[in-house]
Design an enzyme around this catalytic site. Sequence first.
Site, PDB file in Angstrom:
ATOM      1  N   TYR A  62      -7.190   5.531  -7.720  1.00 53.95           N
ATOM      2  CA  TYR A  62      -7.320   5.059  -6.336  1.00 53.95           C
ATOM      3  C   TYR A  62      -6.162   5.586  -5.492  1.00 53.95           C
ATOM      4  O   TYR A  62      -6.358   6.100  -4.380  1.00 53.95           O
ATOM      5  CB  TYR A  62      -7.330   3.523  -6.314  1.00 53.95           C
ATOM      6  CG  TYR A  62      -7.086   2.929  -4.953  1.00 53.95           C
ATOM      7  CD1 TYR A  62      -8.135   2.715  -4.068  1.00 53.95           C
ATOM      8  CD2 TYR A  62      -5.795   2.590  -4.545  1.00 53.95           C
ATOM      9  CE1 TYR A  62      -7.911   2.179  -2.809  1.00 53.95           C
ATOM     10  CE2 TYR A  62      -5.557   2.063  -3.283  1.00 53.95           C
ATOM     11  CZ  TYR A  62      -6.613   1.861  -2.430  1.00 53.95           C
ATOM     12  OH  TYR A  62      -6.383   1.337  -1.179  1.00 53.95           O
TER      13      TYR A  62
ATOM     14  N   ASP B  12      -5.895   8.951  -2.229  1.00 53.48           N
ATOM     15  CA  ASP B  12      -5.424   8.836  -0.850  1.00 53.48           C
ATOM     16  C   ASP B  12      -4.784  10.118  -0.337  1.00 53.48           C
ATOM     17  O   ASP B  12      -4.850  10.413   0.859  1.00 53.48           O
ATOM     18  CB  ASP B  12      -4.429   7.672  -0.724  1.00 53.48           C
ATOM     19  CG  ASP B  12      -5.125   6.319  -0.707  1.00 53.48           C
ATOM     20  OD1 ASP B  12      -6.359   6.297  -0.569  1.00 53.48           O
ATOM     21  OD2 ASP B  12      -4.438   5.293  -0.827  1.00 53.48           O
TER      22      ASP B  12
ATOM     23  N   ASP C   7       1.625   9.177   0.929  1.00 56.80           N
ATOM     24  CA  ASP C   7       1.146   7.807   1.094  1.00 56.80           C
ATOM     25  C   ASP C   7       2.044   6.920   0.244  1.00 56.80           C
ATOM     26  O   ASP C   7       2.770   7.413  -0.643  1.00 56.80           O
ATOM     27  CB  ASP C   7      -0.317   7.678   0.653  1.00 56.80           C
ATOM     28  CG  ASP C   7      -0.934   6.342   1.068  1.00 56.80           C
ATOM     29  OD1 ASP C   7      -0.437   5.736   2.037  1.00 56.80           O
ATOM     30  OD2 ASP C   7      -1.895   5.897   0.423  1.00 56.80           O
TER      31      ASP C   7
ATOM     32  N   ASP D  29       3.837   2.734   6.229  1.00 57.71           N
ATOM     33  CA  ASP D  29       4.498   3.626   5.276  1.00 57.71           C
ATOM     34  C   ASP D  29       5.871   4.038   5.798  1.00 57.71           C
ATOM     35  O   ASP D  29       6.830   4.158   5.028  1.00 57.71           O
ATOM     36  CB  ASP D  29       3.645   4.875   5.028  1.00 57.71           C
ATOM     37  CG  ASP D  29       2.271   4.544   4.469  1.00 57.71           C
ATOM     38  OD1 ASP D  29       2.218   3.983   3.363  1.00 57.71           O
ATOM     39  OD2 ASP D  29       1.271   4.837   5.133  1.00 57.71           O
TER      40      ASP D  29
ATOM     41  N   GLU E  92       2.181   2.874  -1.729  1.00 62.11           N
ATOM     42  CA  GLU E  92       1.581   1.579  -2.057  1.00 62.11           C
ATOM     43  C   GLU E  92       2.729   0.587  -2.147  1.00 62.11           C
ATOM     44  O   GLU E  92       3.762   0.876  -2.760  1.00 62.11           O
ATOM     45  CB  GLU E  92       0.814   1.634  -3.380  1.00 62.11           C
ATOM     46  CG  GLU E  92      -0.278   2.701  -3.449  1.00 62.11           C
ATOM     47  CD  GLU E  92      -1.401   2.509  -2.445  1.00 62.11           C
ATOM     48  OE1 GLU E  92      -1.506   1.401  -1.861  1.00 62.11           O
ATOM     49  OE2 GLU E  92      -2.155   3.471  -2.226  1.00 62.11           O
TER      50      GLU E  92
END
EC number: 3.1.13.5
Length: 375
Positions: free
Chosen positions: A151, A155, A28, A85, A30
Amino acid sequence: MNYQMITTDDALASLCEAVRAFPAIALDTEFVRTRTYYPQLGLIQLFDGEHLALIDPLGITDWSPLKAILRDPSITKFLHAGSEDLEVFLNVFGELPQPLIDTQILAAFCGRPMSWGFASMVEEYSGVTLDKSESRTDWLARPLTERQCEYAAADVWYLLPITAKLMVETEASGWLPAALDECRLMQMRRQEVVAPEDAWRDITNAWQLRTRQLACLQLLADWRLRKARERDLAVNFVVREEHLWSVARYMPGSLGELDSLGLSGSEIRFHGKTLLALVEKAQTLPEDALPQPMLNLMDMPGYRKAFKAIKSLITDVSETHKISAELLASRRQINQLLNWHWKLKPQNNLPELISGWRGELMAEALHNLLQEYPQ
């Protein structure tokens, strides 16, 4: 969750060496994208079932170990709703993770909603309610808080165990080959790059313009896209789309006229002279250099009947094969097919409805249907 923060080249190399022993990883990213053209990477999350890592890109200079993992054919990469992504990976590394499977796509073939969120998936499969309060956080700010890190780690921590269940479920449904084909299609879409000279075709209401106005729009949109990429600035922060269209429509000859068209002070201050020069260039183009008028798909005489007929066919195919009509065909895909059939927009590839797994189900029927709607 015991995660490891990766902040150095040596730590990244050690992590990637350990990851090679595993057949699959969850990935993942961010990122932040407010005013920029390209997404700004803030964090990469990786979990192989044993090593849970948060990779801080701000401290990494040698990405070669991770790039080797991303292209390693023996390691399957799982993401959830990974289209954005993939754009990050393309921008940072110049390539996509391979092989890649998107769990949102797998879930859609198992009867879940098309845009099934990660939190909903985790709640169904793991019984855990995730805290999504950090989803809009600034991932470029440092230091990251413990809450941000937890957090982000969640994921991939919850994703990897779910992938095995979804793969079994999709295979049992008989749709796994189609789901993998859809994952490839997602990657292909993400790799499509608009050529600056074609940017005008994506401007809203371009079809309302006459040929010389279209030539002006072509020059303006080409310049704007190049400027946006060069300065890494979202296109509407160069010149807003509606202002670009107005310049092409009215072809002003002075800064005062630009102002009367509603352009902002900064647009005029930074780009006014360039816009006027492009208008002047469009004014002097010979007639044979002007583009053909654009036809608006929805104004085509047979559009509504053709659209309705295709929707009806899709409903029949959906019921026959027990697959969601929403997954089978979107409005965008139907319009893509009709644009191709009536030759309204240049397309490099076959429309999605008559290629890949969808083509296997309904290409012949769609070809026969389209014969009833000539241009």
